[in-house]
Motif scaffolding. Sequence first.
Motif, short mmCIF file in Angstrom:
data_model
loop_
_atom_site.label_atom_id
_atom_site.label_comp_id
_atom_site.label_asym_id
_atom_site.label_seq_id
_atom_site.Cartn_x
_atom_site.Cartn_y
_atom_site.Cartn_z
N PHE A 1 -7.29 -13.36 -2.50
CA PHE A 1 -8.40 -12.48 -2.84
C PHE A 1 -8.43 -11.26 -1.93
O PHE A 1 -8.59 -10.13 -2.37
N ALA A 2 -8.30 -11.53 -0.64
CA ALA A 2 -8.42 -10.45 0.35
C ALA A 2 -7.28 -9.44 0.21
O ALA A 2 -7.52 -8.23 0.24
N PHE A 3 -6.06 -9.92 0.06
CA PHE A 3 -4.93 -8.99 -0.05
C PHE A 3 -5.01 -8.17 -1.33
O PHE A 3 -4.70 -6.98 -1.34
N SER A 4 -5.43 -8.80 -2.43
CA SER A 4 -5.54 -8.04 -3.69
C SER A 4 -6.59 -6.94 -3.54
O SER A 4 -6.42 -5.83 -4.05
N THR A 5 -7.67 -7.24 -2.82
CA THR A 5 -8.71 -6.23 -2.57
C THR A 5 -8.18 -5.12 -1.68
O THR A 5 -8.42 -3.94 -1.92
N LEU A 6 -7.48 -5.51 -0.63
CA LEU A 6 -6.93 -4.52 0.30
C LEU A 6 -6.01 -3.54 -0.42
O LEU A 6 -6.06 -2.33 -0.17
N PHE A 7 -5.18 -4.05 -1.31
CA PHE A 7 -4.23 -3.18 -2.00
C PHE A 7 -4.95 -2.14 -2.86
O PHE A 7 -4.61 -0.96 -2.84
N SER A 8 -5.93 -2.58 -3.63
CA SER A 8 -6.62 -1.67 -4.56
C SER A 8 -7.51 -0.67 -3.83
O SER A 8 -7.56 0.50 -4.19
N ILE B 1 0.81 -1.21 0.00
CA ILE B 1 0.00 0.00 0.00
C ILE B 1 0.85 1.27 0.00
O ILE B 1 0.58 2.21 -0.75
N LEU B 2 1.88 1.29 0.81
CA LEU B 2 2.71 2.49 0.93
C LEU B 2 3.60 2.70 -0.30
O LEU B 2 4.24 3.73 -0.43
N GLY B 3 3.60 1.72 -1.22
CA GLY B 3 4.40 1.84 -2.44
C GLY B 3 3.72 2.62 -3.54
O GLY B 3 4.33 2.92 -4.57
N GLY B 4 2.42 2.93 -3.35
CA GLY B 4 1.71 3.75 -4.33
C GLY B 4 1.05 2.94 -5.43
O GLY B 4 1.12 1.72 -5.48
N ILE B 5 0.40 3.66 -6.36
CA ILE B 5 -0.43 3.05 -7.40
C ILE B 5 0.35 2.13 -8.33
O ILE B 5 -0.15 1.07 -8.74
N LYS B 6 1.59 2.48 -8.67
CA LYS B 6 2.35 1.64 -9.60
C LYS B 6 2.67 0.28 -8.99
O LYS B 6 2.60 -0.75 -9.65
N ARG B 7 3.02 0.27 -7.69
CA ARG B 7 3.30 -1.01 -7.04
C ARG B 7 2.02 -1.82 -6.89
O ARG B 7 2.02 -3.04 -7.07
N ILE B 8 0.91 -1.14 -6.59
CA ILE B 8 -0.38 -1.82 -6.49
C ILE B 8 -0.74 -2.46 -7.83
O ILE B 8 -1.15 -3.62 -7.90
N GLY B 9 -0.57 -1.69 -8.93
CA GLY B 9 -0.88 -2.20 -10.26
C GLY B 9 -0.01 -3.38 -10.64
O GLY B 9 -0.49 -4.36 -11.23
#
Length: 448
Positions: A361-368, A201-209
């Motif tokens: 599933f849960a972690f992918s949701t949490l990140f986005s 999460i703290l890595g920003g949108i590019k890391r999330i993507g």
Amino acid sequence: MFEIVEKSIAQFSSWIWDWPLLVLLIGGGVFFLLYSRFTPFLYFGHAIQILRGKYDNEEAPGQLSHFQALSSAIAATVGMGNISGVAVALVMGGPGAIFWMWISAVIGMATKFYTCTLAIMYRSESKEGTTLSGPMYVIVEGLGKGWKPLAVFFAIAGLIGTLPAFTVNQLTQTLVDVLDWSDGTKLYIGIVLAVIASFVILGGIKRIGLVASKLVPFMVVLYFITVFTILILQIDKVPEMFMLIFSDAFSGEAAAGGALGYLIKTGVKRAAFSNEAGIGTAPMMHGTAKTNEPIREGLVAMIGPAIDTLLVCTLTALAILSTGVWRHSDDNGISLTLAAFNSVLPYGIGDIVVITMVLVFAFSTLFSFSYYGVTCLGFLTKPKFGKYYNYIYILSIVVAAVVKIDFAINLIDSAFALMAIPTVISGLLLSKKVNDKAKTYFEKITSK
């Protein structure tokens, strides 16, 4: 004190999800469907080509590729809403609720085409060079500064709606059920989850993507293999389950009090949580796509509800219905899904598979979802301050781990309902702009 808050939110959720909001979501979606003359559906194959990278342009404005944008949006939707949300729909509305989830998904595809196209048309850029998108920017840039209160309304509701209450609650419950831990361990589970999530999460949108684009294909394939295994073992019951879904969809016999209206509302609510069409979260992610063609991202966004609700939710529903556990169990949410899997799969395998899928599933949701909250806070303050939402979000993971499932459901449902109002209204008011863009784009690609 907490009981009063819990009761108030439950009453508000029940009230706001009554017919006025359902008319807005379904009525708005039907308008988009008819106003588009079903044209975007004719280009579904073209949407797949876009998704595969045929039209990718690294020089185009934006931060994520089409595939990463859809993966991140699906990462937020193909999650606990598909594993436990379907179970909630079956318990509350009966098998017929699945039919209304299907209807909502088809309508939602049209809604996503319009709202996500608008997200590209009216996105902005911060002083730091990051892409700013979502219904609040569509409202301000597309409708004008006079509509800003509606944009602010969306962003405030979004700060609550993007909290991980339901996802973390059900992930924690899964770990407690499978590992046979006491409820007292939920707090510690929440702390561990918060620490793990913070790294991405703290890595920003590019890391999330980047993370989402790796996780999503894996989790969807794993889930398909597992559910297909269950359905093959129960293949003789599958036709009967389809008949049950269709017959109950118009009788509402399995719903609370046998009320058809309640059944329809349950299906639409759970579909809204599952694919988020019309809620406004997906446009925030799709609006970051690298493209100069808004219609392209609108077409890609349409794929989301098809994968999420028409495919994944249907498989989950058939798996639960075919095992019969929903008829004689007091379980709800993830506990019911787990019971269904364990009733068919060999001893212990159901636990292992479910806990693996739930974690992914849960972690992918949490990140986005964290990115959505960052975008909302950035709009209400300044884009550079949006990142501070992450710290609130990480803390809320700990809190969400210990609250009751009913509270988690009612809180997110209430916020989603409020977010839908400005999203659909702005989409309706700007729909002609989308049609004009679509006409030009479709003429261009068919003339080649």
